[in-house]
Design a protein around this motif. Sequence first.
Motif, PDB file in Angstrom:
ATOM      1  N   GLU A  95       0.928  -1.151   0.006  1.00  0.00           N
ATOM      2  CA  GLU A  95       0.163   0.018   0.084  1.00  0.00           C
ATOM      3  C   GLU A  95       0.777   1.292  -0.009  1.00  0.00           C
ATOM      4  O   GLU A  95       2.006   1.255   0.707  1.00  0.00           O
ATOM      5  CB  GLU A  95      -0.756  -0.121   1.257  1.00  0.00           C
ATOM      6  CG  GLU A  95      -2.137   1.075   1.126  1.00  0.00           C
ATOM      7  CD  GLU A  95      -2.915   0.921   2.453  1.00  0.00           C
ATOM      8  OE1 GLU A  95      -3.158  -0.157   3.003  1.00  0.00           O
ATOM      9  OE2 GLU A  95      -3.495   1.933   2.760  1.00  0.00           O
ATOM     10  N   SER A  96       0.490   2.281  -0.623  1.00  0.00           N
ATOM     11  CA  SER A  96       1.414   3.604  -0.837  1.00  0.00           C
ATOM     12  C   SER A  96       0.854   4.488  -0.010  1.00  0.00           C
ATOM     13  O   SER A  96      -0.230   4.696   0.118  1.00  0.00           O
ATOM     14  CB  SER A  96       1.299   3.998  -2.348  1.00  0.00           C
ATOM     15  OG  SER A  96       2.110   3.311  -3.050  1.00  0.00           O
ATOM     16  N   PHE A  97       1.947   5.242   0.567  1.00  0.00           N
ATOM     17  CA  PHE A  97       1.366   6.372   1.370  1.00  0.00           C
ATOM     18  C   PHE A  97       2.328   7.328   1.023  1.00  0.00           C
ATOM     19  O   PHE A  97       3.701   7.382   0.625  1.00  0.00           O
ATOM     20  CB  PHE A  97       1.917   5.991   2.784  1.00  0.00           C
ATOM     21  CG  PHE A  97       0.925   4.977   3.470  1.00  0.00           C
ATOM     22  CD1 PHE A  97       1.370   3.663   3.626  1.00  0.00           C
ATOM     23  CD2 PHE A  97      -0.110   5.215   4.032  1.00  0.00           C
ATOM     24  CE1 PHE A  97       0.569   2.883   4.075  1.00  0.00           C
ATOM     25  CE2 PHE A  97      -1.056   4.313   4.577  1.00  0.00           C
ATOM     26  CZ  PHE A  97      -0.613   2.804   4.667  1.00  0.00           C
ATOM     27  N   GLU A  98       2.010   8.876   0.821  1.00  0.00           N
ATOM     28  CA  GLU A  98       2.853   9.943   1.023  1.00  0.00           C
ATOM     29  C   GLU A  98       3.270  10.403   2.263  1.00  0.00           C
ATOM     30  O   GLU A  98       2.646  10.671   3.316  1.00  0.00           O
ATOM     31  CB  GLU A  98       2.045  10.984   0.413  1.00  0.00           C
ATOM     32  CG  GLU A  98       2.236  11.167  -1.190  1.00  0.00           C
ATOM     33  CD  GLU A  98       3.739  11.335  -1.567  1.00  0.00           C
ATOM     34  OE1 GLU A  98       3.964  10.653  -2.484  1.00  0.00           O
ATOM     35  OE2 GLU A  98       4.148  12.198  -1.094  1.00  0.00           O
ATOM     36  N   VAL A  99       4.782  10.174   2.618  1.00  0.00           N
ATOM     37  CA  VAL A  99       5.260  10.576   3.989  1.00  0.00           C
ATOM     38  C   VAL A  99       6.252  11.834   3.650  1.00  0.00           C
ATOM     39  O   VAL A  99       6.775  11.726   2.875  1.00  0.00           O
ATOM     40  CB  VAL A  99       5.855   9.355   4.256  1.00  0.00           C
ATOM     41  CG1 VAL A  99       6.723   9.776   5.727  1.00  0.00           C
ATOM     42  CG2 VAL A  99       5.095   8.245   4.606  1.00  0.00           C
ATOM     43  N   PRO A 100       6.031  12.983   4.563  1.00  0.00           N
ATOM     44  CA  PRO A 100       7.174  13.734   4.335  1.00  0.00           C
ATOM     45  C   PRO A 100       8.482  13.697   4.751  1.00  0.00           C
ATOM     46  O   PRO A 100       8.489  12.941   5.731  1.00  0.00           O
ATOM     47  CB  PRO A 100       6.303  14.990   5.357  1.00  0.00           C
ATOM     48  CG  PRO A 100       5.500  14.331   6.348  1.00  0.00           C
ATOM     49  CD  PRO A 100       5.018  13.005   5.654  1.00  0.00           C
ATOM     50  N   ARG A 101       9.324  14.280   4.049  1.00  0.00           N
ATOM     51  CA  ARG A 101      10.863  14.070   4.294  1.00  0.00           C
ATOM     52  C   ARG A 101      11.235  14.974   5.724  1.00  0.00           C
ATOM     53  O   ARG A 101      10.679  16.147   5.571  1.00  0.00           O
ATOM     54  CB  ARG A 101      11.618  14.343   3.174  1.00  0.00           C
ATOM     55  CG  ARG A 101      11.437  13.101   2.097  1.00  0.00           C
ATOM     56  CD  ARG A 101      12.216  11.772   2.331  1.00  0.00           C
ATOM     57  NE  ARG A 101      13.702  12.093   2.393  1.00  0.00           N
ATOM     58  CZ  ARG A 101      14.275  11.368   1.298  1.00  0.00           C
ATOM     59  NH1 ARG A 101      14.004  11.069   0.400  1.00  0.00           N
ATOM     60  NH2 ARG A 101      15.898  11.624   1.660  1.00  0.00           N
ATOM     61  N   GLN A 102      12.015  14.397   6.264  1.00  0.00           N
ATOM     62  CA  GLN A 102      12.814  15.064   7.449  1.00  0.00           C
ATOM     63  C   GLN A 102      14.122  14.966   7.511  1.00  0.00           C
ATOM     64  O   GLN A 102      14.584  13.879   7.143  1.00  0.00           O
ATOM     65  CB  GLN A 102      11.969  14.737   8.562  1.00  0.00           C
ATOM     66  CG  GLN A 102      10.468  14.653   9.017  1.00  0.00           C
ATOM     67  CD  GLN A 102       9.840  15.660   9.410  1.00  0.00           C
ATOM     68  OE1 GLN A 102      10.403  16.945   9.262  1.00  0.00           O
ATOM     69  NE2 GLN A 102       8.554  15.538   9.607  1.00  0.00           N
ATOM     70  N   PRO A 103      14.674  15.854   8.135  1.00  0.00           N
ATOM     71  CA  PRO A 103      16.239  15.607   8.190  1.00  0.00           C
ATOM     72  C   PRO A 103      16.325  14.703   9.251  1.00  0.00           C
ATOM     73  O   PRO A 103      15.727  14.255  10.222  1.00  0.00           O
ATOM     74  CB  PRO A 103      16.669  17.088   8.720  1.00  0.00           C
ATOM     75  CG  PRO A 103      15.464  17.863   9.003  1.00  0.00           C
ATOM     76  CD  PRO A 103      14.365  17.269   8.629  1.00  0.00           C
ATOM     77  N   SER A 104      17.582  13.791   8.984  1.00  0.00           N
ATOM     78  CA  SER A 104      17.939  12.634   9.759  1.00  0.00           C
ATOM     79  C   SER A 104      16.713  11.608  10.198  1.00  0.00           C
ATOM     80  O   SER A 104      16.700  10.926  11.091  1.00  0.00           O
ATOM     81  CB  SER A 104      18.352  13.053  11.083  1.00  0.00           C
ATOM     82  OG  SER A 104      19.418  14.007  11.005  1.00  0.00           O
ATOM     83  N   GLN A 105      15.953  11.454   9.111  1.00  0.00           N
ATOM     84  CA  GLN A 105      14.714  10.690   9.205  1.00  0.00           C
ATOM     85  C   GLN A 105      15.155   9.202   9.138  1.00  0.00           C
ATOM     86  O   GLN A 105      15.721   8.704   8.190  1.00  0.00           O
ATOM     87  CB  GLN A 105      13.876  10.911   8.208  1.00  0.00           C
ATOM     88  CG  GLN A 105      12.477  10.295   8.447  1.00  0.00           C
ATOM     89  CD  GLN A 105      11.384  10.801   6.932  1.00  0.00           C
ATOM     90  OE1 GLN A 105      11.927  11.108   6.016  1.00  0.00           O
ATOM     91  NE2 GLN A 105      10.341  10.987   7.384  1.00  0.00           N
ATOM     92  N   THR A 106      14.656   8.367  10.033  1.00  0.00           N
ATOM     93  CA  THR A 106      14.799   6.971   9.868  1.00  0.00           C
ATOM     94  C   THR A 106      13.476   6.316   9.461  1.00  0.00           C
ATOM     95  O   THR A 106      12.495   6.845   9.104  1.00  0.00           O
ATOM     96  CB  THR A 106      15.238   6.051  11.228  1.00  0.00           C
ATOM     97  OG1 THR A 106      14.143   6.434  11.925  1.00  0.00           O
ATOM     98  CG2 THR A 106      16.574   6.816  11.916  1.00  0.00           C
ATOM     99  N   VAL A 107      13.872   4.781   8.975  1.00  0.00           N
ATOM    100  CA  VAL A 107      12.963   4.333   8.388  1.00  0.00           C
ATOM    101  C   VAL A 107      11.865   3.890   9.437  1.00  0.00           C
ATOM    102  O   VAL A 107      10.571   4.137   9.059  1.00  0.00           O
ATOM    103  CB  VAL A 107      13.082   2.741   7.764  1.00  0.00           C
ATOM    104  CG1 VAL A 107      11.866   2.205   7.177  1.00  0.00           C
ATOM    105  CG2 VAL A 107      14.026   3.186   6.491  1.00  0.00           C
ATOM    106  N   LEU A 108      12.230   3.595  10.821  1.00  0.00           N
ATOM    107  CA  LEU A 108      11.151   3.580  11.768  1.00  0.00           C
ATOM    108  C   LEU A 108      10.430   5.011  12.051  1.00  0.00           C
ATOM    109  O   LEU A 108       9.179   4.898  12.090  1.00  0.00           O
ATOM    110  CB  LEU A 108      11.821   3.200  13.154  1.00  0.00           C
ATOM    111  CG  LEU A 108      11.224   2.863  14.311  1.00  0.00           C
ATOM    112  CD1 LEU A 108      10.011   1.639  14.105  1.00  0.00           C
ATOM    113  CD2 LEU A 108      11.791   2.434  15.587  1.00  0.00           C
ATOM    114  N   ASP A 109      11.112   5.863  11.748  1.00  0.00           N
ATOM    115  CA  ASP A 109      10.250   7.344  11.799  1.00  0.00           C
ATOM    116  C   ASP A 109       9.215   7.158  10.687  1.00  0.00           C
ATOM    117  O   ASP A 109       7.989   7.635  10.909  1.00  0.00           O
ATOM    118  CB  ASP A 109      11.237   8.442  11.574  1.00  0.00           C
ATOM    119  CG  ASP A 109      12.358   8.658  12.770  1.00  0.00           C
ATOM    120  OD1 ASP A 109      13.303   9.233  12.307  1.00  0.00           O
ATOM    121  OD2 ASP A 109      12.010   8.373  13.772  1.00  0.00           O
TER     122      ASP A 109
END
Lengths: 111, 235, 111
Positions: free
Chosen positions: B15-29
């Motif tokens: 399933e696709s989601f649009e997720v905002p990018r953040q600095p130092s973002q991890t996959v768990l984030d």
Amino acid sequence: MSARFQARLWVAQRVTAMILAFCVVVHLATIILAVRGGLTAAEILARTQGSMAWGAFYSTFVVAVAIHGGIGLRTIGIEWLGMGRAAGWVAALVSASLVVLGLRAVVAVVA
Amino acid sequence: MEVKVWRGDAIGRFESFEVPRQPSQTVLDVVTHIQRHLDPTLSYRFACRVGMCGSCAMTVNGTPRWTCRTHVDKVAAAGRLEIAPLANLPVVKDLVADMREFFDKWARAKGQLTPTRTRADEFAVVDPESPARREADAGIECIGCGVCYAACDVVKWNRDYLGPAALNRAWTLLNDARDGAQSARLHAVAGDAGCHSCHTMMSCTEHCPKHLSPTRSIAGLKRATWSLAPEGEKS
Amino acid sequence: MSVARNHPAWWAFMVHRVTGIALALFLPAHFWLLASALQGEAALEGKLRWTEQPLVVAGEWLLVIALAAHLAGGLRVLALEFLPWRDWQKTLAALAAGLALAAGLAFALAR
């Protein structure tokens, strides 16, 4: 087919591998030397016919490869062909065939 | 960024989601953001969030990793992120894998200490510099995260194969001077289900987040099981 | 899907397995051809002439490389399993590849 037997198969695989390492180096060198200027039956037979040394070498090579290849094919039968226990029997059959065909070839060029 | 996440169990879909990018973002984030803000029905595991417990292990763009220690920048260079549960294990739901067979195999490999002393005895004295203890220590930091198990092709091809983690633990115990079940352990780790099926493909070593080398431990087991005595006799 | 597999040791294994299969399939043919010497030198010579077709020559070259690669990969496995552990196995895989190519080159040049 106990774990102990399977461990023994692994040992046989490694021991024949060491024997084959020697045989293959000799074989590759022989091939490369013999193939210069073309390969004829006369050349091959001149080297092998009547030779106890080559007879012993190639017989060892054949038996080792039959065991080594058979055990390897068994693993492939189990892992890639889903053969389960049948893999062992099929591999044993292949091993036996290789011994027969191989020693026949040795006799053909040495006798 | 577009993130594809596995939904369902063995039968399911991405399933696709649009997720905002953040600095130092991890996959768990990323997974946390989806569950908290986009779809609360998403199931996933995590605990410490800081690379100590191994609970957050998942398949990220085809590779098993700890999601809390995987920076999005590092793996989603092409702007594409695909998250699935750990491979080689049944799926409970979405990103949660059923770890039971992983730990069952651990037990089958005799991955637990069989003590030889009681509280009435003196402490065992184990020299940390002894060769055996050094061998054990080289593999002792395993936290059972399952990444190696998910990375291993032999696990995939051979349902009975105990797997790198279980065999690695067995090796550390084989080198443990305090243990009293070595003969049984050698039998447990031998054969098609055990160390002899390892083909030194080293995916375990390549992916272990603790930088352990189960391949090394399994090589040790191969040497140790070279001459297996019949069951019941001392090795 | 296969991102997890793009490392040297994995390729070393896959090459070892695939070349093993190729060699196992080749061997019966090899033994059968050599055994024609049982019918005399001319019979063997006839078959050797047949192997001089370009496709067969190319196939032989690939088999020599396969043999060398399988040997090199096997030496890598033996080193990993029996020698004291070192962390530079990637180098071993590369060395194995190098050996195989060297053998192939020698064979190609010898002809």
